[in-house]
Design a protein around this motif. Structure first.
Motif, PDB file in Angstrom:
ATOM      1  N   GLU A  53      -5.284 -55.353 -34.993  1.00  0.00           N
ATOM      2  CA  GLU A  53      -4.751 -54.084 -34.716  1.00  0.00           C
ATOM      3  C   GLU A  53      -5.739 -52.906 -34.480  1.00  0.00           C
ATOM      4  OE1 GLU A  53      -1.617 -52.281 -37.014  1.00  0.00           O
ATOM      5  OE2 GLU A  53      -2.418 -53.118 -38.630  1.00  0.00           O
ATOM      6  N   ASN A  54      -5.679 -52.234 -33.436  1.00  0.00           N
ATOM      7  CA  ASN A  54      -6.618 -51.034 -33.253  1.00  0.00           C
ATOM      8  C   ASN A  54      -5.840 -49.985 -32.587  1.00  0.00           C
ATOM      9  OD1 ASN A  54      -8.936 -49.599 -33.110  1.00  0.00           O
ATOM     10  ND2 ASN A  54      -9.241 -50.232 -30.976  1.00  0.00           N
ATOM     11  N   ASN A  55      -5.516 -48.947 -33.486  1.00  0.00           N
ATOM     12  CA  ASN A  55      -4.802 -47.690 -33.108  1.00  0.00           C
ATOM     13  C   ASN A  55      -3.369 -48.220 -32.583  1.00  0.00           C
ATOM     14  OD1 ASN A  55      -6.800 -45.757 -33.420  1.00  0.00           O
ATOM     15  ND2 ASN A  55      -7.609 -46.153 -31.330  1.00  0.00           N
ATOM     16  N   SER A  56      -2.596 -49.138 -33.286  1.00  0.00           N
ATOM     17  CA  SER A  56      -1.464 -49.906 -32.627  1.00  0.00           C
ATOM     18  C   SER A  56      -0.397 -48.916 -32.865  1.00  0.00           C
ATOM     19  CB  SER A  56      -1.319 -51.066 -33.280  1.00  0.00           C
ATOM     20  OG  SER A  56      -1.017 -50.783 -34.955  1.00  0.00           O
ATOM     21  N   ASP A  57      -0.420 -47.897 -33.655  1.00  0.00           N
ATOM     22  CA  ASP A  57       0.850 -46.938 -34.000  1.00  0.00           C
ATOM     23  C   ASP A  57       0.579 -45.688 -33.188  1.00  0.00           C
ATOM     24  OD1 ASP A  57       2.609 -48.554 -35.367  1.00  0.00           O
ATOM     25  OD2 ASP A  57       1.492 -48.094 -37.096  1.00  0.00           O
ATOM     26  N   LYS A  58      -0.519 -45.339 -32.481  1.00  0.00           N
ATOM     27  CA  LYS A  58      -0.761 -44.247 -31.795  1.00  0.00           C
ATOM     28  C   LYS A  58      -0.022 -44.156 -30.479  1.00  0.00           C
ATOM     29  CE  LYS A  58      -4.600 -41.742 -29.278  1.00  0.00           C
ATOM     30  NZ  LYS A  58      -6.018 -41.952 -28.814  1.00  0.00           N
ATOM     31  N   PRO A  59       1.018 -42.974 -30.532  1.00  0.00           N
ATOM     32  CA  PRO A  59       1.885 -42.683 -29.287  1.00  0.00           C
ATOM     33  C   PRO A  59       1.120 -42.368 -28.046  1.00  0.00           C
ATOM     34  CG  PRO A  59       2.673 -41.548 -31.148  1.00  0.00           C
ATOM     35  CD  PRO A  59       1.250 -42.229 -31.670  1.00  0.00           C
ATOM     36  N   VAL A  60       1.078 -43.325 -26.978  1.00  0.00           N
ATOM     37  CA  VAL A  60       0.318 -43.157 -25.665  1.00  0.00           C
ATOM     38  C   VAL A  60       1.299 -43.361 -24.637  1.00  0.00           C
ATOM     39  CG1 VAL A  60      -1.815 -43.720 -26.561  1.00  0.00           C
ATOM     40  CG2 VAL A  60      -0.220 -45.613 -25.911  1.00  0.00           C
ATOM     41  N   HIS A  61       0.752 -42.936 -23.312  1.00  0.00           N
ATOM     42  CA  HIS A  61       1.625 -43.428 -22.038  1.00  0.00           C
ATOM     43  C   HIS A  61       1.376 -44.935 -21.983  1.00  0.00           C
ATOM     44  CE1 HIS A  61       2.296 -38.872 -21.468  1.00  0.00           C
ATOM     45  NE2 HIS A  61       0.957 -39.023 -21.305  1.00  0.00           N
ATOM     46  N   ILE A  62       2.590 -45.424 -21.449  1.00  0.00           N
ATOM     47  CA  ILE A  62       2.525 -47.010 -21.454  1.00  0.00           C
ATOM     48  C   ILE A  62       2.728 -47.166 -20.040  1.00  0.00           C
ATOM     49  CG2 ILE A  62       3.011 -47.310 -23.823  1.00  0.00           C
ATOM     50  CD1 ILE A  62       5.844 -48.361 -22.501  1.00  0.00           C
ATOM     51  N   GLY A  63       2.991 -46.348 -19.080  1.00  0.00           N
ATOM     52  CA  GLY A  63       3.091 -46.574 -17.595  1.00  0.00           C
ATOM     53  C   GLY A  63       4.270 -47.460 -17.285  1.00  0.00           C
ATOM     54  N   SER A  64       3.962 -48.503 -16.346  1.00  0.00           N
ATOM     55  CA  SER A  64       5.186 -49.416 -16.135  1.00  0.00           C
ATOM     56  C   SER A  64       5.521 -50.480 -17.184  1.00  0.00           C
ATOM     57  CB  SER A  64       4.773 -50.179 -14.457  1.00  0.00           C
ATOM     58  OG  SER A  64       3.329 -50.653 -14.642  1.00  0.00           O
ATOM     59  N   LEU A  65       4.536 -50.741 -18.265  1.00  0.00           N
ATOM     60  CA  LEU A  65       5.164 -51.373 -19.306  1.00  0.00           C
ATOM     61  C   LEU A  65       6.383 -50.882 -20.110  1.00  0.00           C
ATOM     62  CD1 LEU A  65       2.032 -52.190 -21.562  1.00  0.00           C
ATOM     63  CD2 LEU A  65       2.790 -53.579 -19.456  1.00  0.00           C
ATOM     64  N   ASN A  66       6.849 -49.556 -19.722  1.00  0.00           N
ATOM     65  CA  ASN A  66       8.240 -49.267 -19.976  1.00  0.00           C
ATOM     66  C   ASN A  66       9.247 -50.200 -19.368  1.00  0.00           C
ATOM     67  OD1 ASN A  66      10.615 -47.507 -20.038  1.00  0.00           O
ATOM     68  ND2 ASN A  66       9.442 -45.716 -19.162  1.00  0.00           N
ATOM     69  N   LYS A  67       9.067 -50.946 -18.348  1.00  0.00           N
ATOM     70  CA  LYS A  67       9.683 -51.722 -17.583  1.00  0.00           C
ATOM     71  C   LYS A  67      10.268 -52.822 -18.516  1.00  0.00           C
ATOM     72  CE  LYS A  67       8.771 -50.790 -12.768  1.00  0.00           C
ATOM     73  NZ  LYS A  67       7.875 -49.818 -12.785  1.00  0.00           N
ATOM     74  N   LEU A  68       9.532 -53.176 -19.326  1.00  0.00           N
ATOM     75  CA  LEU A  68       9.782 -54.360 -20.509  1.00  0.00           C
ATOM     76  C   LEU A  68      11.078 -54.126 -21.354  1.00  0.00           C
ATOM     77  CD1 LEU A  68       6.400 -54.943 -22.278  1.00  0.00           C
ATOM     78  CD2 LEU A  68       7.481 -56.400 -20.436  1.00  0.00           C
ATOM     79  N   MET A  69      11.463 -52.897 -21.638  1.00  0.00           N
ATOM     80  CA  MET A  69      12.859 -52.450 -21.992  1.00  0.00           C
ATOM     81  C   MET A  69      13.828 -52.425 -21.185  1.00  0.00           C
ATOM     82  SD  MET A  69      14.614 -51.948 -24.607  1.00  0.00           S
ATOM     83  CE  MET A  69      13.760 -51.098 -26.216  1.00  0.00           C
ATOM     84  N   THR A  70      13.522 -52.153 -19.720  1.00  0.00           N
ATOM     85  CA  THR A  70      14.546 -52.392 -18.943  1.00  0.00           C
ATOM     86  C   THR A  70      14.996 -53.778 -18.568  1.00  0.00           C
ATOM     87  OG1 THR A  70      13.861 -50.250 -17.576  1.00  0.00           O
ATOM     88  CG2 THR A  70      15.034 -51.895 -16.239  1.00  0.00           C
ATOM     89  N   LEU A  71      13.887 -54.795 -18.538  1.00  0.00           N
ATOM     90  CA  LEU A  71      14.283 -56.237 -18.653  1.00  0.00           C
ATOM     91  C   LEU A  71      14.880 -56.587 -19.812  1.00  0.00           C
ATOM     92  CD1 LEU A  71      10.636 -57.028 -17.151  1.00  0.00           C
ATOM     93  CD2 LEU A  71      12.980 -57.273 -15.867  1.00  0.00           C
ATOM     94  N   LEU A  72      14.499 -56.004 -20.865  1.00  0.00           N
ATOM     95  CA  LEU A  72      15.283 -56.581 -22.078  1.00  0.00           C
ATOM     96  C   LEU A  72      16.842 -56.329 -22.003  1.00  0.00           C
ATOM     97  CD1 LEU A  72      15.031 -57.914 -24.795  1.00  0.00           C
ATOM     98  CD2 LEU A  72      14.567 -55.621 -25.790  1.00  0.00           C
TER      99      LEU A  72
END
Length: 310
Positions: free
Chosen positions: A7-26
């Protein structure tokens, strides 16, 4: 297994753009799995879908499209308008659907994630982390019916009138790829959540915030390669000491058999399985009455002094 190997900065809150759609798909996948939706259902696009901009499949108001084709639109084509169709079908509105997204994030233990839309375009107010995206990805790949969509490079809608191209080029080149999703926005940069399976091992890579698409894909590939070349999946053995059981005081039997509650798989460096040690914490005798599935002890497995499983 959910083990973090790198891991590298794995818990740093950032903008994730369209990866947001992963939760929509779930959430969509859960509804399909539960029978509330079918891939053969037809859904109708409303005005909100028609008015969507950015990545779209150009849905017209009143246009009907199969769930399977709408899934193609989101997974392969990154379609914002298709997300709206599902949000309104499942929750009545995008606003209420977003409540489901945040509730699911809480249930999964995603401590550094906030969603404000179902598409990933409202970047000023929503954020996540690489670790939290990995949690979603881990859940998403459990749905086998999604894998063919996520591993398709090119497809079409409307009898060929609309072409779809997957920006996750690993689906064409990487052995064992399960797909998942690539994304881009000005604030998030190029991002990619990917997963691959070979034998019993599944590795997930989440890359967020690269300036160049090819660098992002190259990094994801290198992380997956490191997993397959350096680690193996094992299932810890049941120690022979458990076979003799445990004595019972004041019971109808002098001895009772015990068994591990669960023995799931764990990941270790390749070639280290013979070096695993274990410690059993178990009383010499237990007091009756004794109940089925009663917890009476623990087994801890160690590799070079570090606990790897309990």
């Amino acid at each position: 297994t959910g083990q973090v190997l790198y891991e590298n900065n794995s818990d740093k809150p950032v903008h994730i753009g369209s990866l947001n759609k992963l939760m929509t798909l779930l959430i969509i996948a859960e509804y399909i799995e539960s029978g509330k939706l079918s891939v053969n259902d037809e859904l109708t696009a409303g005005n909100n879908a028609f008015n969507e901009t950015g990545a779209v499949i150009w849905l017209e108001t009143g246009e009907r499209m199969l769930v399977s084709d709408l899934l193609k639109g989101i997974i392969i084509g990154n379609a914002n308008d298709a997300c709206i169709v599902f949000a309104e079908e499942i929750s009545g509105s995008e606003k209420d659907f977003v409540k489901l997204m945040n509730k699911k994030a809480d249930e999964l233990g995603m401590k550094n994630t906030v969603f404000t839309d179902c598409k990933g375009t409202g970047e000023g107010k929503q954020y996540s982390t690489a670790y939290d995206v990995a949690i979603i990805t881990k859940e998403l790949i459990k749905y086998d019916f999604l894998i063919p969509y996520m591993t398709t490079y090119m497809d079409e809608l409307r009898n060929g009138a609309t072409q779809l191209v997957n920006t996750n080029t690993l689906v064409r080149t990487y052995d064992g790829i399960l797909g998942v999703k690539a994304g881009y926005s000005e604030k998030s940069g190029y991002s990619l959540s990917s997963a691959a399976k070979r034998g019993d091992s599944v590795f997930i890579s989440v890359i967020i915030g690269y300036d160049e698409k090819e660098d992002c894909i190259k990094k994801a590939k290198s992380i997956l390669d490191k997993g397959f070349s350096s680690y193996e999946t094992i299932r810890p053995a049941v120690p022979k000491e458990l076979m003799s059981g445990v004595k019972v005081k004041n019971g109808t039997a002098e001895n009772i058999l015990v068994k591990p509650e669960i023995l799931s798989e764990t990941i270790i460096p390749i070639g280290c399985s013979d070096d695993i040690e274990y410690k059993i914490t178990l009383p010499e005798c237990i007091e009756a009455p004794v109940f089925k599935n009663q917890k009476i002890g623990e087994i801890s497995y160690y590799l070079y002094g570090d606990e790897i499983y309990k």
